[in-house]
Design an enzyme around this catalytic site. Sequence first.
Site, mmCIF file in Angstrom:
data_model
loop_
_atom_site.group_PDB
_atom_site.id
_atom_site.type_symbol
_atom_site.label_atom_id
_atom_site.label_comp_id
_atom_site.label_asym_id
_atom_site.label_seq_id
_atom_site.Cartn_x
_atom_site.Cartn_y
_atom_site.Cartn_z
ATOM 1 N N HIS A 142 -0.147 -0.025 10.182
ATOM 2 C CA HIS A 142 -0.911 0.175 11.425
ATOM 3 C C HIS A 142 -0.299 -0.529 12.632
ATOM 4 C CE1 HIS A 142 -4.872 0.939 8.949
ATOM 5 N NE2 HIS A 142 -3.897 1.793 8.655
ATOM 6 N N GLU B 174 -7.582 10.629 7.654
ATOM 7 C CA GLU B 174 -7.865 9.545 6.717
ATOM 8 C C GLU B 174 -8.107 8.239 7.452
ATOM 9 O OE1 GLU B 174 -6.983 6.055 4.209
ATOM 10 O OE2 GLU B 174 -5.891 6.727 5.976
ATOM 11 N N GLU B 175 -7.381 8.015 8.544
ATOM 12 C CA GLU B 175 -7.388 6.701 9.177
ATOM 13 C C GLU B 175 -8.719 6.338 9.825
ATOM 14 O OE1 GLU B 175 -5.392 4.549 8.607
ATOM 15 O OE2 GLU B 175 -3.355 5.300 8.403
#
Length: 458
Positions: free
Chosen positions: A424, A326-327
């Site tokens: 993050h 996803e990132e």
Amino acid sequence: MKKKLFLSLLFVNSVALFAQNKDEQFFKEIYNSALTKSQCYSWLDHLSNDVGSRLSGSVGAEKAVQYTKSQMEALGFDKVFLQEVMVPHWVRGEKETAYIQDNKTKIKVPICALGGSVATPKNGITAEVIEVHSFEEMKALGTDKIKGKIIFYNRPMNDGAIEAFDAYSGAVDQRYAGAKEAANLGAVGTIVRSMNLRLDDYPHAGGQSYGDIPKEKYIPTAAISTNGAELLSKTLKSNPNLKFYFKQSCQQLEDALSYNVVGEIRGTEHPENIMVVGGHLDSWDLADGSHDDGAGVVQSMEVINIFKNLKYKPKNTLRVVLFMNEENGLRGGKKYEELSLVNKENHIFALESDEGGFTPRGFSLECDDSNFSKITNWKALFEPYLIHSFIKGHTGSDIGPLTGKKIVKAGLKPDSQRYFDYHHAANDKFDAINKRELELGAGTMAALIYMMDQNGIE
């Protein structure tokens, strides 16, 4: 005739009251199981502290696939399987270095390369800095003033936004497309203020894209901590001719083979209808990604643990899907939908948890008005558990590609105020997780899935 109508209404009201009482009781059992018999906190402990960071293509990502697969098998799904997906493999390399060069003084500041960035030259880059707050402001300066400079994007997230994700949306374009836009004007690098509402010394990673510009125009890009950004901005005001130095050694390697992890419980009445609950298994590499998105992974698995504890057998087929990548690519979500179309599967509902393991407040929903009205009519069942927000809006990136004849999508909405303190960054670790908040989120997800399974979609 009147007596017949009265008896008919009485019967209908009695049935509705019975259903409501049954649901109220089952909600109590769901939340009790979540708070007293949960495994999600211990699963996250292992995923965070024993597996660690899980960027796509990494050893950590592969360990996470195997660990979650083994735990799903232990839960007793009807089947557990892996879906192959080729993912980007970007590596950070040596720790980044940066400093402000103000006359003869060098002031070190914390930075981190943004995902997908190219490296600087071996000895780093030194150049004058131009601070901007928008692409429009930068473009107005023109190529003559930008060429050969480092662009410093310093538009903060909006402190006045009540919903922290709205503040994020208003600032993240400079991270995602900043390098591309600056490269087109001849800049040699970009530094981006971290996506963070508080002032601290943690630079925040995240994805960026060079778009369709040719590779020879790619320039290195990095995030700077919010304290670093404030210092750089202040120092520029007193010395507009100062220089900035940074060095990073990241690389984009060949795509790597990875997997979505899928566990399935076959429906007892409508096995052809599929309901998904999930989160993303990958994380950025600066920490172990406990909030983003280890929490969503273990909460999704916990939904099944709750149902197993309560001996609840879903009417529809229920899948836990742990998406990969996803990132920095969303390839897991896209691959799941691609295979769904190939296999002609009918998805009726999907729920994603990807906003951290904080106290749950409600759900965002993507659906038509009739289904939105149906779901909001269940508010009274959720309110004793302090779940009160049911809104239309973005639900989740991984379930975004998913289609169906009339699919309803939902995203768990925890309290967002602290999320970007960790998002993050190197402090997104297990010690940032509150056990009860994590478990309440899992219980809230199970409650909505139960209601959707019992009542179906319009």
